[in-house]
Design a protein around this motif. Structure first.
Motif, mmCIF file in Angstrom:
data_model
loop_
_atom_site.group_PDB
_atom_site.id
_atom_site.type_symbol
_atom_site.label_atom_id
_atom_site.label_comp_id
_atom_site.label_asym_id
_atom_site.label_seq_id
_atom_site.Cartn_x
_atom_site.Cartn_y
_atom_site.Cartn_z
ATOM 1 N N ILE A 186 42.679 -7.922 16.986
ATOM 2 C CA ILE A 186 41.610 -8.904 17.153
ATOM 3 C C ILE A 186 40.385 -8.485 16.347
ATOM 4 C CG2 ILE A 186 39.965 -9.875 18.810
ATOM 5 C CD1 ILE A 186 42.204 -9.855 20.896
ATOM 6 N N ALA A 187 40.029 -7.204 16.448
ATOM 7 C CA ALA A 187 38.884 -6.701 15.683
ATOM 8 C C ALA A 187 39.123 -6.851 14.186
ATOM 9 C CB ALA A 187 38.626 -5.240 16.037
ATOM 10 N N TYR A 188 40.340 -6.559 13.754
ATOM 11 C CA TYR A 188 40.679 -6.696 12.326
ATOM 12 C C TYR A 188 40.545 -8.146 11.866
ATOM 13 C CZ TYR A 188 43.803 -7.500 8.390
ATOM 14 O OH TYR A 188 44.342 -7.930 7.204
ATOM 15 N N ILE A 189 41.046 -9.088 12.687
ATOM 16 C CA ILE A 189 40.972 -10.503 12.313
ATOM 17 C C ILE A 189 39.524 -10.956 12.217
ATOM 18 C CG2 ILE A 189 41.520 -12.846 13.066
ATOM 19 C CD1 ILE A 189 44.054 -11.670 14.390
ATOM 20 N N ILE A 190 38.696 -10.538 13.179
ATOM 21 C CA ILE A 190 37.287 -10.940 13.157
ATOM 22 C C ILE A 190 36.603 -10.406 11.897
ATOM 23 C CG2 ILE A 190 35.051 -10.587 14.287
ATOM 24 C CD1 ILE A 190 36.485 -10.799 16.963
ATOM 25 N N TRP A 231 38.225 0.535 13.496
ATOM 26 C CA TRP A 231 39.565 0.505 12.903
ATOM 27 C C TRP A 231 39.767 -0.783 12.109
ATOM 28 C CZ3 TRP A 231 43.783 -2.739 13.190
ATOM 29 C CH2 TRP A 231 45.010 -2.223 12.743
ATOM 30 N N GLY A 232 39.356 -1.925 12.700
ATOM 31 C CA GLY A 232 39.519 -3.199 12.012
ATOM 32 C C GLY A 232 38.702 -3.279 10.739
ATOM 33 N N LYS A 233 37.452 -2.785 10.803
ATOM 34 C CA LYS A 233 36.591 -2.821 9.616
ATOM 35 C C LYS A 233 37.145 -1.922 8.514
ATOM 36 C CE LYS A 233 31.758 -2.400 8.260
ATOM 37 N NZ LYS A 233 30.376 -2.114 8.721
ATOM 38 N N LYS A 234 37.641 -0.747 8.902
ATOM 39 C CA LYS A 234 38.203 0.178 7.919
ATOM 40 C C LYS A 234 39.448 -0.409 7.252
ATOM 41 C CE LYS A 234 39.952 4.903 7.400
ATOM 42 N NZ LYS A 234 40.288 6.176 8.101
ATOM 43 N N GLU A 237 38.421 -2.925 4.658
ATOM 44 C CA GLU A 237 37.900 -2.252 3.452
ATOM 45 C C GLU A 237 39.031 -1.670 2.619
ATOM 46 O OE1 GLU A 237 35.259 0.571 5.135
ATOM 47 O OE2 GLU A 237 33.604 -0.857 5.402
ATOM 48 N N GLU A 238 40.045 -1.095 3.284
ATOM 49 C CA GLU A 238 41.180 -0.538 2.560
ATOM 50 C C GLU A 238 41.949 -1.623 1.811
ATOM 51 O OE1 GLU A 238 43.394 1.429 5.560
ATOM 52 O OE2 GLU A 238 42.175 3.262 5.542
ATOM 53 N N MET A 239 42.132 -2.770 2.455
ATOM 54 C CA MET A 239 42.851 -3.869 1.802
ATOM 55 C C MET A 239 42.063 -4.420 0.630
ATOM 56 S SD MET A 239 44.600 -5.901 5.004
ATOM 57 C CE MET A 239 45.578 -6.909 3.894
ATOM 58 N N GLU A 240 40.734 -4.476 0.752
ATOM 59 C CA GLU A 240 39.906 -4.945 -0.359
ATOM 60 C C GLU A 240 39.985 -3.981 -1.535
ATOM 61 O OE1 GLU A 240 36.074 -5.386 1.357
ATOM 62 O OE2 GLU A 240 36.486 -7.395 2.170
ATOM 63 N N MET A 241 40.023 -2.672 -1.233
ATOM 64 C CA MET A 241 40.153 -1.679 -2.305
ATOM 65 C C MET A 241 41.495 -1.804 -3.008
ATOM 66 S SD MET A 241 38.447 1.726 -0.583
ATOM 67 C CE MET A 241 38.921 2.720 -1.982
ATOM 68 N N GLU A 242 42.554 -2.039 -2.259
ATOM 69 C CA GLU A 242 43.877 -2.219 -2.859
ATOM 70 C C GLU A 242 43.905 -3.445 -3.763
ATOM 71 O OE1 GLU A 242 46.675 -2.385 0.286
ATOM 72 O OE2 GLU A 242 46.471 -0.270 0.843
ATOM 73 N N ASP A 243 43.238 -4.528 -3.311
ATOM 74 C CA ASP A 243 43.183 -5.743 -4.140
ATOM 75 C C ASP A 243 42.416 -5.481 -5.435
ATOM 76 O OD1 ASP A 243 44.590 -7.114 -2.230
ATOM 77 O OD2 ASP A 243 42.821 -7.983 -1.256
ATOM 78 N N ASP A 244 41.317 -4.727 -5.321
ATOM 79 C CA ASP A 244 40.528 -4.421 -6.530
ATOM 80 C C ASP A 244 41.341 -3.577 -7.510
ATOM 81 O OD1 ASP A 244 38.411 -5.791 -5.468
ATOM 82 O OD2 ASP A 244 37.392 -4.022 -4.662
ATOM 83 N N GLU A 245 42.091 -2.603 -6.993
ATOM 84 C CA GLU A 245 42.918 -1.751 -7.853
ATOM 85 C C GLU A 245 44.004 -2.546 -8.545
ATOM 86 O OE1 GLU A 245 44.327 1.320 -5.354
ATOM 87 O OE2 GLU A 245 42.395 2.376 -5.209
ATOM 88 N N SER A 246 44.620 -3.466 -7.805
ATOM 89 C CA SER A 246 45.678 -4.301 -8.407
ATOM 90 C C SER A 246 45.105 -5.217 -9.483
ATOM 91 C CB SER A 246 46.382 -5.123 -7.338
ATOM 92 O OG SER A 246 45.476 -6.008 -6.694
#
Length: 250
Positions: A186-190, A231-234, A237-246
């Motif tokens: 839930i925190a991740y989705i928000i 945990w959700g915020k982290k 951020e990790e997924m955004e970094m992966e998208d930027d790298e790709s």
């Protein structure tokens, strides 16, 4: 047009406008997991001077049940009081806790009454109910909208960006997920649906009824909420970094 008058195309505009009030407020998500039900709310903070924890969006309404709401806060307080009265009256009369489906039905009638009389207006909020059914020995999740329509859900989202939130919920394996894991999701989705540059700061509020609480509805302790939110915020951020790298590789 008043809430007791249909438009020529068969709509009640005041109910539609009440729905807009819900869409413009913070997100609220409920999940039915394998060991219970958890609900979380994005409570937008309107002022830096606001004391943390005031104007709560998640409330216990009995030992076995609780509700969360999003929309107009004043309307929410009135609905919480009505729900508590219904739960208390049912327990006094029958001697058992009110089943979740009866509670959602009673609240649905209460909401609907405000859409049928002149001089009234629909409640500008949606409520999510998390409650334990003693007869079925299982917790259930229900939602009531401004029109008084109510359904039982495996997972639901209302408020801001509800379509995006529901899309993520549909991909979750809820039948194998614990409430503690569900709280993190839930925190991740928000955090996923928020635009940090534009959106106001928020408090993450949550409540659950599960085996860890002995099937009683409780507000989630602050340390657990904060850990889930971090945990959700982290993860976002990790997924955004992966998208930027790709993107850089392309």
């Amino acid at each position: 047009l008043g809430c007791n008058i249909y438009s020529p195309d068969g709509r009640v505009f005041q109910i539609d406008y009440a729905g807009k009030a819900v869409e413009n407020s913070g997100a609220m998500i409920g999940l039915k997991c394998k060991d219970g039900v958890v609900i979380g709310v994005e409570k937008l903070v309107m002022s830096k001077l606001l004391v943390e924890g005031s104007g709560r969006r998640v409330h216990p309404i009995g030992t076995h049940a609780g509700i969360g709401f999003t929309g107009y806060v004043a309307d929410g307080r009135a609905v919480v009081s009505a729900a508590r009265a219904e739960v208390e009256n049912y327990e006094d009369y029958y001697g058992v806790d009110m089943p979740p489906h009866v509670l959602s039905d009673r609240l649905g009638h209460y909401f609907h009454a405000y859409t049928t009389y002149g001089g009234y207006r629909p409640f500008g909020l949606c409520t999510v109910i998390a409650a334990f059914d003693q007869e079925k020995q299982e917790a259930f999740l229900h939602m009531v909208d401004p029109a008084g329509t109510h359904y039982r859900y495996h997972g639901c989202a209302v408020g801001k960006s509800k379509q995006a939130a529901n899309t993520v919920i549909e991909q979750l394996d809820l039948s194998n997920m614990t409430c503690e894991e569900g709280l993190k999701q839930i925190a991740y989705i928000i955090h996923t649906i928020r635009e940090e540059e534009k959106d106001k700061p928020f408090e993450f509020e949550a409540g659950w009824v599960c085996k860890d609480t002995n099937n009683k509805f409780e507000l989630v302790p602050k340390d657990i909420r904060d850990a889930a939110s971090a945990w959700g915020k982290k993860k976002v951020e990790e997924m955004e970094m992966e998208d930027d790298e790709s993107d850089d590789e392309d």
